[in-house]
Design an enzyme around this catalytic site. Structure first.
Site, PDB file in Angstrom:
ATOM      1  N   HIS B 130      -2.752  -2.647  12.185  1.00 16.49           N
ATOM      2  CA  HIS B 130      -2.307  -4.113  12.130  1.00 16.49           C
ATOM      3  C   HIS B 130      -0.942  -4.325  12.300  1.00 16.49           C
ATOM      4  O   HIS B 130      -0.111  -3.720  11.424  1.00 16.49           O
ATOM      5  CB  HIS B 130      -2.759  -4.644  10.800  1.00 16.49           C
ATOM      6  CG  HIS B 130      -4.367  -4.986  10.567  1.00 16.49           C
ATOM      7  ND1 HIS B 130      -4.737  -4.793   9.342  1.00 16.49           N
ATOM      8  CD2 HIS B 130      -5.158  -5.268  11.556  1.00 16.49           C
ATOM      9  CE1 HIS B 130      -6.325  -4.796   9.766  1.00 16.49           C
ATOM     10  NE2 HIS B 130      -6.520  -5.171  10.815  1.00 16.49           N
ATOM     11  N   ARG B 132       1.765  -6.074  12.184  1.00 17.68           N
ATOM     12  CA  ARG B 132       2.594  -6.734  11.210  1.00 17.68           C
ATOM     13  C   ARG B 132       2.978  -6.149  10.136  1.00 17.68           C
ATOM     14  O   ARG B 132       3.762  -6.283   9.253  1.00 17.68           O
ATOM     15  CB  ARG B 132       2.382  -8.276  11.147  1.00 17.68           C
ATOM     16  CG  ARG B 132       0.671  -8.474  10.267  1.00 17.68           C
ATOM     17  CD  ARG B 132       0.549  -9.944  10.194  1.00 17.68           C
ATOM     18  NE  ARG B 132      -0.768 -10.197   9.387  1.00 17.68           N
ATOM     19  CZ  ARG B 132      -1.582 -11.150   9.473  1.00 17.68           C
ATOM     20  NH1 ARG B 132      -1.113 -12.252  10.410  1.00 17.68           N
ATOM     21  NH2 ARG B 132      -2.740 -11.277   8.599  1.00 17.68           N
ATOM     22  N   GLU B 133       2.124  -5.159   9.866  1.00 18.67           N
ATOM     23  CA  GLU B 133       2.308  -4.278   8.365  1.00 18.67           C
ATOM     24  C   GLU B 133       3.191  -3.338   8.852  1.00 18.67           C
ATOM     25  O   GLU B 133       3.186  -1.897   8.755  1.00 18.67           O
ATOM     26  CB  GLU B 133       0.965  -3.719   8.095  1.00 18.67           C
ATOM     27  CG  GLU B 133       0.150  -5.108   7.777  1.00 18.67           C
ATOM     28  CD  GLU B 133      -1.405  -4.460   7.624  1.00 18.67           C
ATOM     29  OE1 GLU B 133      -1.908  -3.488   7.764  1.00 18.67           O
ATOM     30  OE2 GLU B 133      -2.389  -5.660   7.611  1.00 18.67           O
ATOM     31  N   ARG B 188      -1.229  -9.543  14.243  1.00 14.04           N
ATOM     32  CA  ARG B 188      -2.098  -8.708  13.475  1.00 14.04           C
ATOM     33  C   ARG B 188      -2.967  -7.898  14.471  1.00 14.04           C
ATOM     34  O   ARG B 188      -3.180  -6.570  14.215  1.00 14.04           O
ATOM     35  CB  ARG B 188      -2.802  -9.462  12.578  1.00 14.04           C
ATOM     36  CG  ARG B 188      -3.967  -8.522  11.775  1.00 14.04           C
ATOM     37  CD  ARG B 188      -4.796  -9.560  10.931  1.00 14.04           C
ATOM     38  NE  ARG B 188      -6.244  -8.983  10.494  1.00 14.04           N
ATOM     39  CZ  ARG B 188      -6.205  -8.596   9.265  1.00 14.04           C
ATOM     40  NH1 ARG B 188      -5.351  -8.001   8.537  1.00 14.04           N
ATOM     41  NH2 ARG B 188      -7.524  -7.992   8.962  1.00 14.04           N
ATOM     42  N   ASN B 205      -9.272  -3.783  13.018  1.00 20.95           N
ATOM     43  CA  ASN B 205      -9.814  -3.073  11.761  1.00 20.95           C
ATOM     44  C   ASN B 205     -11.451  -3.858  11.333  1.00 20.95           C
ATOM     45  O   ASN B 205     -11.761  -3.859  10.535  1.00 20.95           O
ATOM     46  CB  ASN B 205      -9.218  -3.030  10.457  1.00 20.95           C
ATOM     47  CG  ASN B 205      -9.766  -1.847   9.559  1.00 20.95           C
ATOM     48  OD1 ASN B 205     -10.142  -0.906  10.065  1.00 20.95           O
ATOM     49  ND2 ASN B 205      -9.408  -2.171   8.423  1.00 20.95           N
ATOM     50  N   ARG B 206     -11.842  -4.538  12.323  1.00 15.13           N
ATOM     51  CA  ARG B 206     -13.235  -5.183  12.231  1.00 15.13           C
ATOM     52  C   ARG B 206     -14.196  -4.891  13.427  1.00 15.13           C
ATOM     53  O   ARG B 206     -15.228  -5.068  13.757  1.00 15.13           O
ATOM     54  CB  ARG B 206     -13.136  -6.505  12.193  1.00 15.13           C
ATOM     55  CG  ARG B 206     -12.419  -7.325  11.247  1.00 15.13           C
ATOM     56  CD  ARG B 206     -12.832  -7.185   9.871  1.00 15.13           C
ATOM     57  NE  ARG B 206     -12.179  -7.904   8.796  1.00 15.13           N
ATOM     58  CZ  ARG B 206     -11.226  -7.413   7.916  1.00 15.13           C
ATOM     59  NH1 ARG B 206     -11.015  -6.044   8.574  1.00 15.13           N
ATOM     60  NH2 ARG B 206     -10.517  -7.822   7.169  1.00 15.13           N
ATOM     61  N   HIS B 257      -2.114   0.660   5.590  1.00 15.34           N
ATOM     62  CA  HIS B 257      -2.356  -0.857   5.695  1.00 15.34           C
ATOM     63  C   HIS B 257      -1.207  -1.345   4.792  1.00 15.34           C
ATOM     64  O   HIS B 257      -0.651  -0.661   3.671  1.00 15.34           O
ATOM     65  CB  HIS B 257      -3.432  -1.463   5.521  1.00 15.34           C
ATOM     66  CG  HIS B 257      -4.411  -1.348   6.489  1.00 15.34           C
ATOM     67  ND1 HIS B 257      -4.710  -2.317   7.507  1.00 15.34           N
ATOM     68  CD2 HIS B 257      -5.375  -0.258   6.486  1.00 15.34           C
ATOM     69  CE1 HIS B 257      -5.716  -1.863   8.174  1.00 15.34           C
ATOM     70  NE2 HIS B 257      -5.974  -0.551   7.784  1.00 15.34           N
ATOM     71  N   SER B 258      -0.735  -2.728   5.027  1.00 18.84           N
ATOM     72  CA  SER B 258       0.199  -3.281   3.920  1.00 18.84           C
ATOM     73  C   SER B 258      -0.324  -4.852   3.851  1.00 18.84           C
ATOM     74  O   SER B 258      -0.863  -5.327   4.751  1.00 18.84           O
ATOM     75  CB  SER B 258       1.467  -3.268   3.899  1.00 18.84           C
ATOM     76  OG  SER B 258       1.994  -4.186   4.958  1.00 18.84           O
ATOM     77  N   TYR B 259      -0.252  -5.551   2.943  1.00 17.58           N
ATOM     78  CA  TYR B 259       0.352  -5.362   1.484  1.00 17.58           C
ATOM     79  C   TYR B 259      -0.786  -5.482   0.762  1.00 17.58           C
ATOM     80  O   TYR B 259      -1.809  -5.934   0.976  1.00 17.58           O
ATOM     81  CB  TYR B 259       1.625  -6.091   1.213  1.00 17.58           C
ATOM     82  CG  TYR B 259       1.305  -7.766   1.370  1.00 17.58           C
ATOM     83  CD1 TYR B 259       1.441  -8.417   2.434  1.00 17.58           C
ATOM     84  CD2 TYR B 259       0.812  -8.528   0.053  1.00 17.58           C
ATOM     85  CE1 TYR B 259       1.162  -9.769   2.644  1.00 17.58           C
ATOM     86  CE2 TYR B 259       0.504  -9.772   0.267  1.00 17.58           C
ATOM     87  CZ  TYR B 259       0.700 -10.378   1.456  1.00 17.58           C
ATOM     88  OH  TYR B 259       0.316 -11.761   1.678  1.00 17.58           O
ATOM     89  N   TYR B 309     -12.250  -7.317  -0.367  1.00 16.50           N
ATOM     90  CA  TYR B 309     -13.211  -8.449   0.060  1.00 16.50           C
ATOM     91  C   TYR B 309     -14.186  -7.350   0.842  1.00 16.50           C
ATOM     92  O   TYR B 309     -13.936  -6.356   1.301  1.00 16.50           O
ATOM     93  CB  TYR B 309     -12.511  -9.384   0.772  1.00 16.50           C
ATOM     94  CG  TYR B 309     -11.671  -9.164   1.834  1.00 16.50           C
ATOM     95  CD1 TYR B 309     -10.369  -9.586   1.821  1.00 16.50           C
ATOM     96  CD2 TYR B 309     -11.835  -7.940   2.651  1.00 16.50           C
ATOM     97  CE1 TYR B 309      -9.356  -9.447   2.734  1.00 16.50           C
ATOM     98  CE2 TYR B 309     -10.719  -7.733   3.598  1.00 16.50           C
ATOM     99  CZ  TYR B 309      -9.625  -8.359   3.784  1.00 16.50           C
ATOM    100  OH  TYR B 309      -8.559  -8.402   4.592  1.00 16.50           O
ATOM    101  N   GLU B 331      -3.339   0.199   0.884  1.00 13.82           N
ATOM    102  CA  GLU B 331      -2.330  -0.992   1.071  1.00 13.82           C
ATOM    103  C   GLU B 331      -1.250  -0.880   0.374  1.00 13.82           C
ATOM    104  O   GLU B 331      -1.294  -0.572  -0.821  1.00 13.82           O
ATOM    105  CB  GLU B 331      -3.201  -2.180   0.735  1.00 13.82           C
ATOM    106  CG  GLU B 331      -4.509  -2.702   1.377  1.00 13.82           C
ATOM    107  CD  GLU B 331      -4.342  -3.539   2.561  1.00 13.82           C
ATOM    108  OE1 GLU B 331      -3.144  -3.791   2.730  1.00 13.82           O
ATOM    109  OE2 GLU B 331      -5.133  -3.796   3.201  1.00 13.82           O
TER     110      GLU B 331
END
Lengths: 168, 370
Positions: B130, B132-133, B188, B205-206, B257-259, B309, B331
């Site tokens: 992703h 933006r991380e 992202r 990541n989906r 990943h973050s955050y 989630y 994360e």
């Protein structure tokens, strides 16, 4: 579960002062999420056990500074891409957090988790009364959908009267 | 008075800048006030400024001499790729390989750490899926340098690389990463064009073949969690899948990943526990304790579904269901104060603590694989 009304949560929280890390205050809260598809803000009742630090002097200084600016304050991207915030914009950033708190409260359900991602834009608006006015565009990150969306919000602030937030 | 005018007086109403020796400051102030001349202080202590400048220049010159990469700053893709080349050239056991190309044809570079053997059991580590991380790509660079430079002196790293190979993909989504630099810091997804939509990009990541299209992913192209038209539709994902399948001997799959400060293991696509629940939970807790030991940073441990989630099509669910038992997703910092915009001065602390967690897991994998 409260039949025909919604879901109520009882919380015990510890608040940490971001500007004074050693300082914590306990509080309790009751949050009631209403049932149904009608989007209305959850009902929140908070009791703070203890005292919050006085910020009178800093508040007054910020107020005076903003009132005496020749040109209205305008800024973008707080923090910037690298996470930096110029020191003189710290109070503006803190006020944005207050505004985001209002937005998050108004738009939360049991299936959302919001954070303020960035202050995209802020513009001071000169007023004839005693309040300071800042029009913000705030980016909120919602954890479940992963969306980062802009929200427009107006903040009125006064050292004695505090903040009043309204969605534009 | 020994006044030194930096902007000389020229006409009335035009400002004048003057440097005043410390000894004369009081009398100059008094004079100006007595004449009703307004003034403001531009620099309180000039010597201070000069000293700092001298120091900065010395540090910069030293940096140039040792030509080191500043791991405590955020870099562009080009700079990162340059550093990968540097690491590969400096260490004989580090090799830069290309496992594929992104949608916009950027190379997907992986650092291979291998001290010998053939087809040794291997560990996979990726960051920046992703885009933006940013703390994840930055941490991956620090970790790469840490492993490379400490091999031979650090017992743990040495025994690890003497038995296993490590494959590190620091920028798993280069198109997205470039986009966060040039256009939208909050991007992202990938940057693939979606037929029939004005929106761009798929949530990488989906997009993995694990419960693909199930709950926790969106079928709307404009969504930030859009799963894509089909599993592995994204070349960035397919390249990794193919590489790992072809290798055939991966024992661990770790992704950054973050955050939120979480340490998670499968499953995300369903809310039931994996068969290896007990071992993964225990290893996760041990890793989180290692992380906390450095600066007190707390990571929550658990399955993806319980901790964050339900999310389908995730990478560690795919790796786990494909026989790679030690599958973990981290994360990193923080928990929302800065979120994706983590200040650069937190990169190295984040990398250091994360490394301790990764190391703990890798040591366990090493012990179980020998």
């Amino acid at each position: 579960d409260i039949d025909d009304v919604g879901h109520k949560y009882y919380l015990e929280l510890e608040l940490e002062d971001v500007l004074d890390k050693d300082r914590t205050v306990s509080c309790t809260a009751e949050v009631l999420y209403p049932l149904g598809s009608k989007t209305s803000a959850p009902d929140v009742q908070v009791t703070v056990q203890g005292e919050l630090r006085s910020t009178e002097e800093a508040d007054q200084e910020f107020y005076n500074q903003m009132r005496s600016l020749e040109k209205e304050l305008e800024a973008e991207n707080i923090p910037d891409s690298h996470g930096n915030i110029p020191p003189e914009l710290e109070p503006i950033h803190l006020l944005a957090w207050v505004a985001s708190g209002f937005l998050i409260w108004q738009n939360s359900t049991e299936n959302t988790k919001f954070h303020l991602a960035q202050v995209k834009r802020v513009k001071q608006v000169k007023r004839s009364d005693e309040d300071l006015q800042f029009d913000y565009v705030l980016l909120l990150h919602e954890m479940v959908s992963q969306e980062v969306l802009p929200w427009e919000v107006t903040v009125l602030w006064h050292p004695q009267n505090g903040a009043r937030v309204s969605q534009s | 008075l020994q006044l030194d005018f930096w902007i000389n007086p020229s006409a009335p109403a035009l400002p004048v800048d003057v440097r005043i020796p410390a000894a004369s400051v009081q009398s100059v102030k008094a004079f100006l006030e007595s004449q009703g001349i307004e003034y403001s202080i531009l620099i309180e202590d000039l010597q201070d400024v000069l000293d700092k400048e001298k120091q900065d220049m010395a540090e910069s010159a030293q940096r140039q001499r040792s030509s080191s990469f500043d791991f405590g700053a955020y870099h562009t893709l080009d700079d990162i790729n340059e550093e990968l080349d540097h690491l590969a050239s400096e260490y004989s056991f580090v090799e830069k390989i290309q496992i594929g190309e992104s949608y916009e044809k950027r190379p997907l570079y992986v650092l291979k750490f291998s001290t010998g053997g053939s087809d040794r059991p291997a560990i996979w580590l990726d960051a920046g899926i992703h885009s933006r991380e940013w703390v994840t790509q930055a941490s991956a660079l620090w970790i790469a340098n840490k492993i490379a430079s400490d091999y031979g002196t650090d017992d743990s790293i040495t025994s690890l690389l003497d038995k296993m190979d490590l494959f590190l993909l620091p920028v798993a989504n280069p198109d997205g990463f470039v986009y966060t630099h040039t256009s939208n810091r909050m991007w992202r997804k990938t940057r693939s064009k979606i037929p029939g939509s004005i929106c761009v990009g798929v949530d990488p990541n989906r997009n993995w073949d694990a419960g693909f299209g199930g709950p926790g992913a969106s079928n709307k192209p404009c969504s930030d969690s859009y799963h894509g038209p089909s599993a592995n539709s994204e070349v960035e994902v397919k390249s990794v899948v193919d590489f790992i399948k072809n290798h055939g001997n991966f024992k661990a799959f770790l992704t950054l990943h973050s955050y939120s400060q979480l340490l998670m293991y499968p499953y995300g696509y369903k809310c039931t526990r994996p068969d290896d629940y007990a071992e993964l939970e225990s290893l996760g807790r041990a890793a989180a304790n290692s992380i906390r030991s450095l600066y007190g940073t707390t990571f929550q441990v658990g399955t993806i579904c319980k901790t964050i989630y339900q999310a389908s099509g995730g990478s560690i669910d795919w790796s786990y269901d494909n026989g790679i038992k030690y599958s973990f997703a981290f994360e990193l910092r923080d928990t929302g104060r800065y979120g994706f915009l983590l200040p650069a001065n937190q990169i190295i602390p984040a990398a250091k603590e994360t490394w301790l967690g990764l190391k703990r897991i890798m040591e366990h994998v090493r012990d179980k694989s020998s």
